[in-house]
Write an enzyme that holds these catalytic residues in place. Structure first.
Site, PDB file in Angstrom:
ATOM      1  N   GLU A 271       0.885  -1.163   0.000  1.00  0.00           N
ATOM      2  CA  GLU A 271       0.000   0.000   0.000  1.00  0.00           C
ATOM      3  C   GLU A 271       0.919   1.209   0.000  1.00  0.00           C
ATOM      4  O   GLU A 271       1.224   1.777   1.042  1.00  0.00           O
ATOM      5  CB  GLU A 271      -0.913  -0.017   1.231  1.00  0.00           C
ATOM      6  CG  GLU A 271      -2.247   0.683   1.006  1.00  0.00           C
ATOM      7  CD  GLU A 271      -2.174   2.198   1.109  1.00  0.00           C
ATOM      8  OE1 GLU A 271      -1.290   2.800   0.475  1.00  0.00           O
ATOM      9  OE2 GLU A 271      -3.012   2.758   1.815  1.00  0.00           O
TER      10      GLU A 271
ATOM     11  N   GLU B 154       4.160   8.620  -3.665  1.00  0.00           N
ATOM     12  CA  GLU B 154       4.931   8.174  -2.508  1.00  0.00           C
ATOM     13  C   GLU B 154       6.109   7.298  -2.916  1.00  0.00           C
ATOM     14  O   GLU B 154       6.675   6.583  -2.091  1.00  0.00           O
ATOM     15  CB  GLU B 154       4.022   7.423  -1.532  1.00  0.00           C
ATOM     16  CG  GLU B 154       3.000   8.333  -0.848  1.00  0.00           C
ATOM     17  CD  GLU B 154       2.190   7.609   0.209  1.00  0.00           C
ATOM     18  OE1 GLU B 154       2.415   6.395   0.418  1.00  0.00           O
ATOM     19  OE2 GLU B 154       1.333   8.246   0.839  1.00  0.00           O
TER      20      GLU B 154
END
Length: 707
Positions: free
Chosen positions: A169, A178
């Protein structure tokens, strides 16, 4: 977005030397808005502060409350583990970015033999180890406190063998922001088996080309008609591609009536996470025929996750208005939708063939539009802002400057106080008020800018409208301003919106009051001050969804995650539990449970007092619902009869529906515990607020007295 922090932080290594030795000490410095100076002060904090802020302002609670996400991950993990077991293989799982360890526990429960849970953030790795132990999985889940690119495999490594199931994730609203691509690339090269199972298996990015004056007003300044003049933006701004960062918002709160779809929903590209991924820059295009003519300005984008190879388990980020039944929309704030602004608006005609292109590097995406017959050029880096205006003004600030209704209030107020002999000084960052004052007939106009960059942007505006010799832009501090700067004049009219780029909470713009105090010696007797005063308002609310970001979870999909609740609460107690935090409430629907209460007034006709200003009282809860917290905002009284609200912009409906100003963030004070209101007025919120003039901030305390 909702959990965004409101203190800028950085860390510095400070070496202190003494004879014979060097001591290396890591210190954390936090940038805090100082309403008394309008500056960002760097304050040294304890070693614990940095990670407490990270946890307190994190999205962990939001993710744990995201049932759609959790259920889909669990289904995908069960399916992946089942496929490996069906092949007769031992199931070894690698969970990158484990957070609470939830996905690792799902994997073991689904039948995995072993799971390596990687988490780089030490406090979270410790919390994950605690949660894993409490749920009885310590013998099968190994928590590794490293960045995944530092993990080793081998007899003496962090992992004894490569994994055959990869669970991650690593996504943000932009999917790759990210660092997902480099992490996946490294994992496939060094940590997992070839053609491993992956959960999620695939991500697909979608894009919708639209025309939207509302959204376009967040990146460009439109020409303004004023007193027979047309105020135009600088050419450099018009030709600028805008801020390179993504605009992530709750797109469900932008109704379809606010934009026109110009073409079909485009599938831009997909990423297969089960195979080797490259993090090199890529370009993808979609050719389509324009369905509705108009001005191509904005790209709305979101993505889906296929949790299994067949695409039967899908976790979608599509906004609510794409659902046939909006009630089925799974709200979440850790993943939202993205708005991208094209480098320039372009007229397109119905039936015309065009090419929409998305490019990306390791961390960001950007879009462009071209004619159908042209060859698409590959772009390896996003286009930076070249006009500086997009560095000075946020996107909500662009929208505020373009708001014609708001502008009308200020123009009306200025007309009521300006005289032909007025010497006007404007104090706000990047404000157009000084230009308005000149066009409305002020004799002399000066503008104080808080930064050199803001000064240059305003000078561009003046040059674009041939006003550089009549509006004088100064970059001196208010306390350093002298009569010489004002060409030997004293100020007869002091104006401000007020707006300051360093302001984070509503009352931070009281810096205007401090400026007015510093300028007292330069004000003529009886000088006009605009705004004349400000009032702090508040009301108790029930949030439709925003409460989830601060609510404890206790259990998630049958797993005990109470230890995470304790970690978050400890971090909130460290500094934040009795403070409000900024949120753009136009994105987060809520119902008012009380009427709006004016709790504190600031008289700009007077100087900032030396003594604190306090207010105490109670607010009866007059509507049924769950009281999640308190909303606070400022209203500026430009004149006796003209007020501009930075909070509620319409009266509260009978049902309690609130309409919030889209240009400013409101302050939100979340209650630790949920309170039920019967709506009969017997239960009430007790409040105690103190404005401390020495720091320009408000200390606050709230409690609920049940009926």
């Amino acid at each position: 977005m909702a959990a965004c922090r409101y203190a800028v932080q950085d860390s510095f290594i400070i070496r202190e030397s003494t004879p014979g030795r060097t001591v290396v000490a890591m210190k954390t410095f936090c940038g805090r808005a100082n309403p008394t100076t309008g500056a960002l002060d760097w304050v040294e904090e304890s070693e614990e502060y940095d990670y407490h802020q990270e946890i307190a302002r994190s999205c962990y609670a939001d993710m744990l409350h995201d049932r759609d996400r959790n259920v889909k991950y669990y289904q995908g993990i069960r399916a992946a583990v089942g496929r490996v077991k069906a092949r007769g293989e031992k199931v070894v799982v690698l969970d990158i970015g484990t957070g609470t360890g939830l996905l690792s526990m799902m994997a073991i429960t689904a039948g995995a033999d072993l799971c390596y849970a990687v988490e780089v953030f030490k406090p979270m790795a410790e919390a994950a180890a605690c949660i894993v132990k409490k749920n009885g999985f310590s013998d099968k889940i190994k928590v590794i406190n490293k960045h995944s690119t530092k993990v080793t495999v081998g007899p003496d490594g962090d992992m004894q063998e490569r994994a055959n199931v990869l669970v991650t994730e690593l996504f943000d609203t932009e999917l790759i922001g990210e660092g997902a691509l480099p992490s996946y690339e490294h994992a496939h090269l060094h940590l997992v088996q070839e053609c491993c199972e992956a959960v999620p298996h695939r991500a697909t990015v979608y894009a919708q080309l639209v025309e939207s004056e509302r959204l376009w007003s967040w990146t460009q300044i439109r020409p303004m008609q004023l007193e027979g003049h047309t105020l135009v933006p600088p050419t450099a701004l018009c030709q600028c591609a805008g801020a390179p960062s993504v605009c992530d918002i709750q797109l469900s709160q932008v109704p379809p009536s606010a934009f026109t779809r110009l073409g079909p929903l485009c599938t831009m590209f997909s990423v297969d996470f089960s195979r080797l991924i490259t993090s090199a820059p890529q370009t993808h295009s979609c050719r389509f025929v324009v369905q509705t003519g108009g001005s191509a300005q904005v790209v709305l984008s979101w993505w889906d996750l296929d949790m299994d190879p067949s695409g039967t388990i899908v976790c979608s980020m599509a906004p609510s208005w794409t659902y046939s039944d909006p009630r089925a929309y799974p709200w979440r704030d850790h993943w939202m939708q993205s708005v991208y602004f094209l480098p320039a608006e372009r007229n397109v005609c119905e039936g015309e063939e065009v090419i929409l292109t998305v490019s990306h590097d390791d961390y960001s995406l950007w879009y462009s539009l071209s004619e159908g017959q042209r060859t698409v050029e590959k772009e390896t880096s996003c286009r930076p802002c070249t006009c500086q205006a997009h560095l000075v003004w946020t996107r909500p600030r662009f929208g505020e400057l373009n708001d014609h209704r708001r502008r009308a209030y200020y123009l009306s107020a200025l007309r009521s106080i300006l005289q032909p002999d007025s010497v006007c000084l404007a104090v706000s960052d990047g404000s157009l008020l000084p230009i308005f004052a000149h066009l409305l007939g002020a004799n002399k106009v000066f503008s104080l800018e808080n930064s050199g960059m803001s000064k240059r942007v305003m000078e561009q505006f003046l040059e674009a409208n041939s006003l550089q010799n009549v509006v004088h832009v100064l970059d001196v501090r208010p306390e350093q301003l002298s009569v010489d700067h004002l060409h030997g004049q004293q100020i007869s009219v002091l104006i401000g919106e007020p707006y300051f780029s360093t302001s984070l909470l509503p009352w931070h713009c009281l810096f205007f009051w401090y400026c007015r105090t510093a300028l007292t010696r330069l004000l003529r007797p009886g000088a006009s001050i605009l705004p004349a005063s400000a009032t702090l308002y508040m009301l108790a609310v029930e949030f439709q969804d925003l409460w989830r970001i601060r609510a404890p979870c206790s259990t998630c999909e049958g797993f005990d995650v109470g230890a995470m609740d304790e970690v978050v609460q400890n971090s909130l107690d460290f500094r934040e539990s009795r403070k409000a935090e900024p949120h753009p409430l136009w994105e987060y629907p809520c119902r008012a449970l009380t009427k709006p209460y004016p709790v504190m007034t600031y008289d700009f006709q007077q100087c900032v007092p030396e003594q604190p200003i306090s207010s105490e009282g109670t607010m009866p809860l007059t509507r049924r619902g769950h009281c999640h917290g308190i909303v606070l905002w400022m209203e500026y009284h430009l004149t006796d009869d003209i007020t501009v609200s930075m909070g509620l912009t319409k009266p509260i409906s009978e049902e309690g529906e609130c309409v919030w100003c889209p240009h400013r963030k409101q302050g939100v004070y979340f209650f630790r515990n949920l309170w039920e209101s019967s709506g009969d007025g017997r239960a009430a919120v007790s409040y105690s607020l103190t404005f401390d003039p020495s720091i320009g901030d408000i200390k606050m305390d709230f409690s609920v007295f049940p009926s």
